[in-house]
Scaffold this motif. Sequence first.
Motif, PDB file in Angstrom:
ATOM      1  N   THR A  27       0.845  -1.208   0.000  1.00  0.00           N
ATOM      2  CA  THR A  27       0.000   0.000   0.000  1.00  0.00           C
ATOM      3  C   THR A  27       0.871   1.246   0.000  1.00  0.00           C
ATOM      4  OG1 THR A  27      -0.150  -0.097   2.420  1.00  0.00           O
ATOM      5  CG2 THR A  27      -1.942  -1.124   1.158  1.00  0.00           C
ATOM      6  N   ARG A  50       3.029  12.474  15.890  1.00  0.00           N
ATOM      7  CA  ARG A  50       1.644  12.008  15.904  1.00  0.00           C
ATOM      8  C   ARG A  50       1.091  11.988  17.320  1.00  0.00           C
ATOM      9  NH1 ARG A  50      -0.293   6.938  12.405  1.00  0.00           N
ATOM     10  NH2 ARG A  50      -2.251   6.438  13.406  1.00  0.00           N
ATOM     11  N   HIS A  59       1.417  -5.286  11.923  1.00  0.00           N
ATOM     12  CA  HIS A  59       1.615  -6.131  10.742  1.00  0.00           C
ATOM     13  C   HIS A  59       2.134  -7.486  11.191  1.00  0.00           C
ATOM     14  CE1 HIS A  59       1.511  -2.027   9.323  1.00  0.00           C
ATOM     15  NE2 HIS A  59       1.301  -2.448   8.095  1.00  0.00           N
ATOM     16  N   THR A 109      -9.318  -2.267  21.175  1.00  0.00           N
ATOM     17  CA  THR A 109      -9.187  -3.010  19.923  1.00  0.00           C
ATOM     18  C   THR A 109      -7.775  -2.876  19.369  1.00  0.00           C
ATOM     19  OG1 THR A 109      -9.978  -1.031  18.813  1.00  0.00           O
ATOM     20  CG2 THR A 109     -11.613  -2.752  19.240  1.00  0.00           C
ATOM     21  N   ARG A 113      -2.909  -6.563  10.170  1.00  0.00           N
ATOM     22  CA  ARG A 113      -2.845  -6.683   8.718  1.00  0.00           C
ATOM     23  C   ARG A 113      -1.661  -7.547   8.327  1.00  0.00           C
ATOM     24  NH1 ARG A 113      -1.596  -4.380   3.648  1.00  0.00           N
ATOM     25  NH2 ARG A 113       0.057  -2.830   3.861  1.00  0.00           N
ATOM     26  N   PRO A 139       2.637   2.700  11.190  1.00  0.00           N
ATOM     27  CA  PRO A 139       1.794   3.656  10.478  1.00  0.00           C
ATOM     28  C   PRO A 139       2.516   4.044   9.195  1.00  0.00           C
ATOM     29  CG  PRO A 139       3.050   4.820  12.130  1.00  0.00           C
ATOM     30  CD  PRO A 139       3.462   3.366  12.211  1.00  0.00           C
ATOM     31  N   SER A 140       1.871   4.780   8.341  1.00  0.00           N
ATOM     32  CA  SER A 140       2.544   5.275   7.151  1.00  0.00           C
ATOM     33  C   SER A 140       3.735   6.138   7.576  1.00  0.00           C
ATOM     34  CB  SER A 140       1.567   6.066   6.298  1.00  0.00           C
ATOM     35  OG  SER A 140       0.906   7.029   7.094  1.00  0.00           O
ATOM     36  N   SER A 178      -4.397   0.832   3.294  1.00  0.00           N
ATOM     37  CA  SER A 178      -5.306  -0.314   3.312  1.00  0.00           C
ATOM     38  C   SER A 178      -6.746   0.075   3.668  1.00  0.00           C
ATOM     39  CB  SER A 178      -4.803  -1.334   4.341  1.00  0.00           C
ATOM     40  OG  SER A 178      -4.731  -0.749   5.632  1.00  0.00           O
ATOM     41  N   ILE A 180      -9.722  -0.340   5.963  1.00  0.00           N
ATOM     42  CA  ILE A 180      -9.844  -0.757   7.363  1.00  0.00           C
ATOM     43  C   ILE A 180     -11.276  -1.207   7.629  1.00  0.00           C
ATOM     44  CG2 ILE A 180      -9.676  -0.052   9.782  1.00  0.00           C
ATOM     45  CD1 ILE A 180      -7.580   1.972   9.025  1.00  0.00           C
ATOM     46  N   ARG A 192     -12.053   3.015   6.849  1.00  0.00           N
ATOM     47  CA  ARG A 192     -11.263   3.757   5.867  1.00  0.00           C
ATOM     48  C   ARG A 192     -11.382   3.030   4.538  1.00  0.00           C
ATOM     49  NH1 ARG A 192      -4.898   4.499   6.900  1.00  0.00           N
ATOM     50  NH2 ARG A 192      -4.900   2.277   6.434  1.00  0.00           N
ATOM     51  N   ARG A 221     -10.966   7.142  15.961  1.00  0.00           N
ATOM     52  CA  ARG A 221     -10.722   5.703  15.855  1.00  0.00           C
ATOM     53  C   ARG A 221      -9.742   5.457  14.720  1.00  0.00           C
ATOM     54  NH1 ARG A 221     -14.852   3.007  18.451  1.00  0.00           N
ATOM     55  NH2 ARG A 221     -14.386   1.136  17.266  1.00  0.00           N
ATOM     56  N   VAL A 222      -9.773   6.353  13.753  1.00  0.00           N
ATOM     57  CA  VAL A 222      -8.914   6.203  12.585  1.00  0.00           C
ATOM     58  C   VAL A 222      -8.286   7.565  12.328  1.00  0.00           C
ATOM     59  CG1 VAL A 222      -8.908   5.780  10.113  1.00  0.00           C
ATOM     60  CG2 VAL A 222     -10.350   4.409  11.580  1.00  0.00           C
ATOM     61  N   SER A 223      -6.959   7.651  12.381  1.00  0.00           N
ATOM     62  CA  SER A 223      -6.384   8.990  12.257  1.00  0.00           C
ATOM     63  C   SER A 223      -6.577   9.543  10.855  1.00  0.00           C
ATOM     64  CB  SER A 223      -4.915   8.984  12.633  1.00  0.00           C
ATOM     65  OG  SER A 223      -4.151   8.408  11.612  1.00  0.00           O
ATOM     66  N   GLY A 224      -6.671   8.654   9.877  1.00  0.00           N
ATOM     67  CA  GLY A 224      -6.946   9.099   8.521  1.00  0.00           C
ATOM     68  C   GLY A 224      -8.312   9.749   8.408  1.00  0.00           C
TER      69      GLY A 224
HETATM   70  O1  TXA Z   1      -1.869   0.511   4.318  1.00  0.00           O
HETATM   71  C1  TXA Z   1      -1.739   0.772   5.502  1.00  0.00           C
HETATM   72  O2  TXA Z   1      -2.607   0.528   6.327  1.00  0.00           O
HETATM   73  C2  TXA Z   1      -0.419   1.429   5.935  1.00  0.00           C
HETATM   74  C3  TXA Z   1       0.709   0.429   5.745  1.00  0.00           C
HETATM   75  C4  TXA Z   1       2.016   0.936   6.279  1.00  0.00           C
HETATM   76  O3  TXA Z   1       0.344  -0.791   6.283  1.00  0.00           O
HETATM   77  N1  TXA Z   1      -0.485   1.891   7.278  1.00  0.00           N
HETATM   78  C5  TXA Z   1      -1.224   2.970   7.623  1.00  0.00           C
HETATM   79  O4  TXA Z   1      -1.052   3.323   8.949  1.00  0.00           O
HETATM   80  O5  TXA Z   1      -1.925   3.579   6.872  1.00  0.00           O
HETATM   81  P1  TXA Z   1      -1.603   4.690   9.564  1.00  0.00           P
HETATM   82  O6  TXA Z   1      -1.207   4.707  11.019  1.00  0.00           O
HETATM   83  O7  TXA Z   1      -1.142   5.831   8.776  1.00  0.00           O
HETATM   84  O8  TXA Z   1      -3.089   4.462   9.564  1.00  0.00           O
HETATM   85  C6  TXA Z   1      -3.571   3.428  10.341  1.00  0.00           C
HETATM   86  C7  TXA Z   1      -4.976   3.676  10.658  1.00  0.00           C
HETATM   87  C8  TXA Z   1      -5.064   4.885  11.534  1.00  0.00           C
HETATM   88  O9  TXA Z   1      -5.952   5.774  10.940  1.00  0.00           O
HETATM   89  C9  TXA Z   1      -5.519   4.320  12.850  1.00  0.00           C
HETATM   90  O10 TXA Z   1      -6.288   5.223  13.556  1.00  0.00           O
HETATM   91  C10 TXA Z   1      -6.266   3.087  12.411  1.00  0.00           C
HETATM   92  O11 TXA Z   1      -5.501   2.582  11.372  1.00  0.00           O
HETATM   93  N2  TXA Z   1      -6.313   2.113  13.471  1.00  0.00           N
HETATM   94  C11 TXA Z   1      -5.315   1.356  13.945  1.00  0.00           C
HETATM   95  N3  TXA Z   1      -5.721   0.638  14.987  1.00  0.00           N
HETATM   96  C12 TXA Z   1      -7.017   0.938  15.179  1.00  0.00           C
HETATM   97  C13 TXA Z   1      -8.007   0.539  16.122  1.00  0.00           C
HETATM   98  N4  TXA Z   1      -7.727  -0.303  17.092  1.00  0.00           N
HETATM   99  N5  TXA Z   1      -9.242   1.062  16.012  1.00  0.00           N
HETATM  100  C14 TXA Z   1      -9.522   1.940  15.032  1.00  0.00           C
HETATM  101  N6  TXA Z   1      -8.636   2.363  14.132  1.00  0.00           N
HETATM  102  C15 TXA Z   1      -7.405   1.877  14.193  1.00  0.00           C
END
Ligand code: TXA
Length: 327
Positions: A27, A50, A59, A109, A113, A139-140, A178, A180, A192, A221-224
Amino acid sequence: MGPSEADYQQAVAAVQRGDLLGLPTETVYGLAADASKPAAVAKIFAAKGRPADHPLIVHIAGAEGMAHWAAEIPEAAKSLAQAFWPGPLTLILKKQAWVPDAVTGGQETVGLRVPAHPVALELLNRLIAQNTSAGIAAPSANRFGRISPTTAQHVRDELGDAVAVVLDGGPCEVGIESTIVDVSRGTPVILRPGQLTPAILATVLGFEPVIELTKTGGAPRVSGSLESHYAPETRLYLLDTDPLLNYLNVVRHRGGRCGVIAHDLPKMVAQPHEWRMLPADPEGYAREIYAALRDLDALQLDAIVVQSLPRSADWIAVADRLKRAAA
Ligand code: TXA
Ligand code: MG
């Protein structure tokens, strides 16, 4: 030509020391650390700038690793994992009690992945062989709120010395983060959108999960899901064809210069603007969009204008990223 034996050994050593690693996935590139070491995970937050309450994705090497991290694995999670892992799918599951708060942002939670990238899988398998916790929080690999990196060079540009090693796995195949899916609350819900669309997920679930985007309100819940995520520094506008061409003319007459990202436009007003023509299919577009934004952002332009996207369902994920970049 992937990483050398020495590169992998360095990478494994960095993770075991609790240092950060730039990790290719299909991704985007991840900023990786041993997910079982809170001190290592803390370095991720420091390097990205962050907020600490944003959870990270863990992962793992294969679906058999799920039970180590997740306390409950509902049927839907099993079938999604079976169908789409390794692949651009993150599952949100109830966590095991031991999983560090640093990883989950204090939530109940955990996001899991299995990445479909040979370099990421090789690294994970080497860590397992070394008896290291087989989970990599990543994370990214961009600073908070910025564009996700899709090449190893992007990671170096963005984070420099904060990363001990960057494994170069070439440009990312998918290009956006990815999909989500939260399977921790009963009916699966998309938090997401990504390359795996509701229609594709429906082939396994039997129904199209709804997309639930939270904008604000407490710890996301999702920073994106923060409105202004994935943003370049240059201001960005999403415009339909005619307003876009008008805008380019106006800026040209003022002596200005824009970056243009289009997918079905003849290059009518080429000068003095800087053009990027992207593929007119959503997967090809996703693969190239972040690199195009990053490129143009480095050129000190007056604005970046992006031709608005088709409204059909298969474009939802890239449309979502662009809307946030323009917010
Ligand atoms: O494609 C991807 O998912 C990439 C590659 C590196 O694997 N990773 C990625 O990570 O996009 P990041 O941190 O930029 O975004 C991960 C998202 C965040 O928005 C975070 O809030 C959400 O996943 N997330 C992770 N754990 C969570 C949880 N327990 N509940 C809700 N959201 C979660
Ligand atoms: Mg990110």
